[in-house]
Design a protein around this motif. Structure first.
Motif, PDB file in Angstrom:
ATOM      1  N   GLU A  72      -8.243   4.427  -8.956  1.00 44.31           N
ATOM      2  CA  GLU A  72      -7.434   3.636  -8.051  1.00 44.31           C
ATOM      3  C   GLU A  72      -6.162   3.159  -8.747  1.00 44.31           C
ATOM      4  N   ARG A  73      -5.169   2.855  -7.939  1.00 50.56           N
ATOM      5  CA  ARG A  73      -3.904   2.334  -8.454  1.00 50.56           C
ATOM      6  C   ARG A  73      -3.724   0.929  -7.897  1.00 50.56           C
ATOM      7  N   LYS A  74      -3.448  -0.039  -8.777  1.00 50.04           N
ATOM      8  CA  LYS A  74      -3.313  -1.435  -8.377  1.00 50.04           C
ATOM      9  C   LYS A  74      -1.923  -1.938  -8.725  1.00 50.04           C
ATOM     10  N   LEU A  75      -1.632  -3.149  -8.247  1.00 53.06           N
ATOM     11  CA  LEU A  75      -0.310  -3.725  -8.486  1.00 53.06           C
ATOM     12  C   LEU A  75      -0.052  -3.884  -9.981  1.00 53.06           C
TER      13      LEU A  75
ATOM     14  N   GLU B 155      -5.605  -5.468  -3.606  1.00 49.10           N
ATOM     15  CA  GLU B 155      -5.034  -4.217  -3.104  1.00 49.10           C
ATOM     16  C   GLU B 155      -5.200  -3.087  -4.128  1.00 49.10           C
ATOM     17  N   ALA B 156      -5.667  -1.954  -3.650  1.00 54.82           N
ATOM     18  CA  ALA B 156      -5.816  -0.773  -4.500  1.00 54.82           C
ATOM     19  C   ALA B 156      -5.838   0.461  -3.613  1.00 54.82           C
TER      20      ALA B 156
ATOM     21  N   ARG C  66       0.832  -1.209   0.000  1.00 52.93           N
ATOM     22  CA  ARG C  66       0.000   0.000   0.000  1.00 52.93           C
ATOM     23  C   ARG C  66       0.868   1.262   0.000  1.00 52.93           C
ATOM     24  N   SER C  67       1.949   1.227   0.771  1.00 51.71           N
ATOM     25  CA  SER C  67       2.860   2.373   0.773  1.00 51.71           C
ATOM     26  C   SER C  67       3.395   2.625  -0.630  1.00 51.71           C
ATOM     27  N   SER C  68       3.791   1.554  -1.310  1.00 53.05           N
ATOM     28  CA  SER C  68       4.318   1.702  -2.660  1.00 53.05           C
ATOM     29  C   SER C  68       3.249   2.184  -3.637  1.00 53.05           C
ATOM     30  N   LEU C  69       2.056   1.649  -3.529  1.00 52.45           N
ATOM     31  CA  LEU C  69       0.979   2.070  -4.422  1.00 52.45           C
ATOM     32  C   LEU C  69       0.684   3.558  -4.271  1.00 52.45           C
ATOM     33  N   ARG C  70       0.744   4.059  -3.036  1.00 52.58           N
ATOM     34  CA  ARG C  70       0.481   5.481  -2.805  1.00 52.58           C
ATOM     35  C   ARG C  70       1.564   6.375  -3.395  1.00 52.58           C
TER      36      ARG C  70
END
Length: 334
Positions: free
Chosen positions: A104-107, A95-96, A52-56
């Motif tokens: 949203e941003r996903k893997l 995860e998003a 989640r930290s990376s996605l943000r």
């Protein structure tokens, strides 16, 4: 070597370095940042908090899933280490995070290489028989966890260097639970003049814990029996007891004594309640975070960044945890 059939997933899965590098080249061309979370699979919310930290913080996020043989000694649990790729992919698909530019941003990708891909010269668990290139961080790998697992950080430094060379991350994310590992890797990228990532882009994220009893989340928690799970929070309680005494101005030895009392209380509880579990302390120690040197018994709080850490066996499952004391400015991500 034949690549095992992969589970179905909406996330692109790369099993070879060549295929991943082609994908990474496209990210370079488009100017997109790449966040990276290295894992050995058997994912839990601790891993997912890093994701989640990376996605943000990144345009794209990559997770590696690779059980690294080089960080296991011959007597350790490589063959029984949990491998749950299908479930891991399901967790990652869910995860998003919202962004300001789109919903949203996903893997973006999973890198799941074979052992042969990562160790082209081959790999055996016995260090004296290994052939090929390996990385050591001298002077920082024999204390704390390295005292019990003398070849562990050699294996970690080697595989993470390989992964950084493959993934070429803008940012990389590691958990505080493995604080010695994270600090060693910060030193590694500094000493090896790495740019992907640079030292300031290697992030340490606070430990994810069970919301009820504070147990640090770990893949090895899967090994715990029901009785083992009841007493697993003992290490956390012991470290908190030591921290409390430290904040009161006690000496290091008085803090350690307070921690040991918690372990003894657990053993008394096991006997009184007839629990079918054995608890054995490996160590509880306090170390200077700059060089991992052991604090003298008479040391008292001085505001210096100090690591209070420990390891506890619950039956055959080895649990680790730590609390950071003193001035930790700039160490942990918020």
């Amino acid at each position: 070597m034949t690549v095992p059939e992969l589970p179905n997933s909406s996330i692109p899965i790369f099993t070879t370095i060549a295929s991943y590098r082609q994908w990474r080249e496209n990210a370079f061309r488009s100017g997109e940042s790449v966040g990276f979370v290295p894992t050995m699979g058997a994912l839990h919310d601790g891993h997912l908090s890093l994701v989640r930290s990376s996605l943000r913080e990144n345009d794209l996020t990559v997770v590696s899933i690779f059980v690294n043989p080089a960080q296991f000694a011959p007597h350790e649990d490589l063959s029984t280490y949990p491998r749950t790729l299908a479930r891991d992919l399901q967790l990652l698909e869910a995860e998003a995070v919202p962004t300001s530019t789109k919903d949203e941003r996903k893997l973006s990708a999973v890198f799941a290489p074979t052992v042969t891909e990562m160790y082209p010269s081959g790999i055996v668990l016995n260090v004296t028989e290994q052939k090929g290139a390996f990385i050591e961080v001298k002077g920082f790998s024999h204390q704390m966890e390295g005292k019990t697992r003398p070849t562990f950080f050699r294996g970690v430094a080697t595989v993470v260097t390989k992964l950084f060379n493959v993934i070429q991350p803008t940012n990389a994310y590691f958990g505080q639970k493995d604080i010695q590992q994270a600090l060693i890797l910060k030193r590694l990228v500094k000493d090896l003049l790495c740019y992907y990532p640079s030292p300031e882009r290697l992030h340490i994220v606070p430990t994810a814990r069970d919301p009820i009893d504070g147990l640090a989340l770990s893949s090895r928690n899967l090994y715990l029996t029901p009785d083992g799970r009841k007493v697993a929070p003992t290490l956390r309680k012991a470290l908190v007891a030591a921290e409390s005494r430290w904040n009161q101005g006690a000496t290091k030895q008085e803090c350690i004594d307070a921690a040991l009392a918690e372990v003894e209380a657990c053993q008394t509880k096991i006997a009184a309640e007839g629990l079918q579990v054995e608890v054995r302390l490996d160590y509880i120690e306090m170390n200077d975070a700059s060089d991992f040197s052991v604090l003298e018994p008479t040391t008292t709080p001085a505001g210096k960044f100090t690591i209070l850490s420990g390891a506890l066996y619950v039956d055959k499952t080895r649990l680790i945890d730590n609390i950071l004391l003193g001035d930790t400015t700039g160490i942990l991500d918020s």
